[in-house]
Design a protein around this motif. Sequence first.
Motif: not given
Length: 177
Positions: A126-131, A162-167, A76-86
């Motif tokens: 968005p920049d060279q150090t963010t995916i 490479i680390k997750y945002d907030g890790e 349900i969440t996927g088809v409405t808002t989707g998921f994002t990892k940074k």
Amino acid sequence: MSRIGKKAVPVPAGVTANIAGRELSVKGPKGTLTLPLADDIAYAVEGDTISVQPANETKRARAFWGMQRTLVQNLITGVTTGFTKKLLITGVGYRAAAQGRNLKLQLGYSHDVNIDVPEGIEIKTPDQTTIEISGIDKQKVGQIAAEIRRWRKPEPYKGKGIKYDGEFIFRKEGKKK
């Protein structure tokens, strides 16, 4: 008793859910997702909710109950808002660039790392150090993020990698003279 499994999953407006055979399909503004249904769990689509209950009193049914409810919620969440990892890249000379359906990483190796982006996943830099990895399937988004991170895990001395945002990276002191 599963506290998570007891709650019915609300279906927001603009999303349709139906059960065909042993498969639940959910269609929303971002796309369509399907989930193969477990044998020990009974699913019911009632108006604007989906309820998940154990079909029998086995240990397996009770173990799957909460997890299956969470998988339905992820649809349900996927088809409405989707998921994002940074992902954040730290290190001198380490950079990333998205080129169409390809991700090019420079991670200190003698060669560039090229990663093919699977269907249903969108990668932005968005920049060279963010995916930023986004998509409607939570499992695919997490899997591709883990595969990218695996190329250069963060190390504990300088934090390069490479680390997750907030890790949180546990830092070590290193040698003393």
